[in-house]
Design an enzyme around this catalytic site. Sequence first.
Site, PDB file in Angstrom:
ATOM      1  CG  ASN A  99      -1.770   1.368   0.765  1.00 57.09           C
ATOM      2  OD1 ASN A  99      -2.435   1.602   0.501  1.00 57.09           O
ATOM      3  ND2 ASN A  99      -1.867   1.669   2.023  1.00 57.09           N
ATOM      4  CG  HIS A 139      -0.476   6.274   5.110  1.00 56.04           C
ATOM      5  ND1 HIS A 139      -1.689   6.295   5.630  1.00 56.04           N
ATOM      6  CD2 HIS A 139      -0.146   6.571   6.071  1.00 56.04           C
ATOM      7  CE1 HIS A 139      -2.159   6.928   6.516  1.00 56.04           C
ATOM      8  NE2 HIS A 139      -0.737   7.213   6.486  1.00 56.04           N
ATOM      9  CB  SER A 144       5.064   5.326   3.895  1.00 54.61           C
ATOM     10  OG  SER A 144       5.423   5.921   4.955  1.00 54.61           O
ATOM     11  CG  ASP A 165      -2.447   3.243   7.260  1.00 55.85           C
ATOM     12  OD1 ASP A 165      -2.687   2.570   6.334  1.00 55.85           O
ATOM     13  OD2 ASP A 165      -3.136   3.566   7.117  1.00 55.85           O
TER      14      ASP A 165
END
Length: 207
Positions: A110, A112, A139, A148
Amino acid sequence: MSRTRVGILISGTGSNMEALIRAAQADDCPYEVAVVISNRPDAVGLDRARALGVAAIAIDHAPFGKDREAHERALDAALREAGCAYIALAGYMRVLTPFLVEGWAGRMVNIHPSLLPRHPGLDTHRKAIEAGDAEAGCSVHLVTVGVDEGPVLAQARLPIRPGETPETLAERVLAEEHRLYPAALSAYVARSPAGLPSDPAPRSAPG
Ligand code: GRF
C-alpha cells in the site's frame, strides 16, 4: 522474460495506479499490471486504466452489505483469475479483513501519504502540519491486519514549508508518491524468492 503480475485495487482517482501502469510500460520493469479492480463502479481510475490498455473492472461492495469478507472473496477470485501474484492498493478506501490480508501476506503493498509510523489513518497532511513536523512524505508498506501498521518498504520525505496548507502539502506529497510507488513495487517484486508461484499459496495449506 515473463513478468510478475500485479493487481491494483482502487476506489477513486487512480493517480498512483496510473503511475504504476506507466512504469510497467518500461521493458525492464519487473512487474506488469494484470488487472485494476475498483470497489466503486464510478471510480475515475477505471477509465484511466482502460485508456492505458489495462483490464479494469468494478466489484461493487454495496450488494454485499455488511459482509466484507464475501466482497473480498469476489476480489480474491478476480485477482487469482487474472493470475496476480501481488496486490498493490492505490487509494483503496476500505479496511480489509484478515481473509484478504492473511491470504496475501507478504504479497500486498500500500502507499500511505505520511512518514509512517507517524500519522496513520486519514487527514495525514493536516495532522503533520498541526503537529509542527519539520518533514512530511509518503510510505510504501506491506499490508497487515492493523491499518497502516505493516513493515515500511520505502519512504520519500520532503520539508514542510512555512505557510504550508494541507492542500499544498498533499499536492507535493502526491508527486513524490508517483515516483516512490513504482520504484518500491519494482524493488520488492524483483527481490522476491525465485520460483514464486504464479498464484498465492492456498490458504488451506497447513502451517
Ligand atoms: C493517495 O494519497 C494515497 O497515498 C492514499 O490515497 C490517495 C490515492 O490517490 N492511499 P490516487 O487515487 O492514487 O490519486
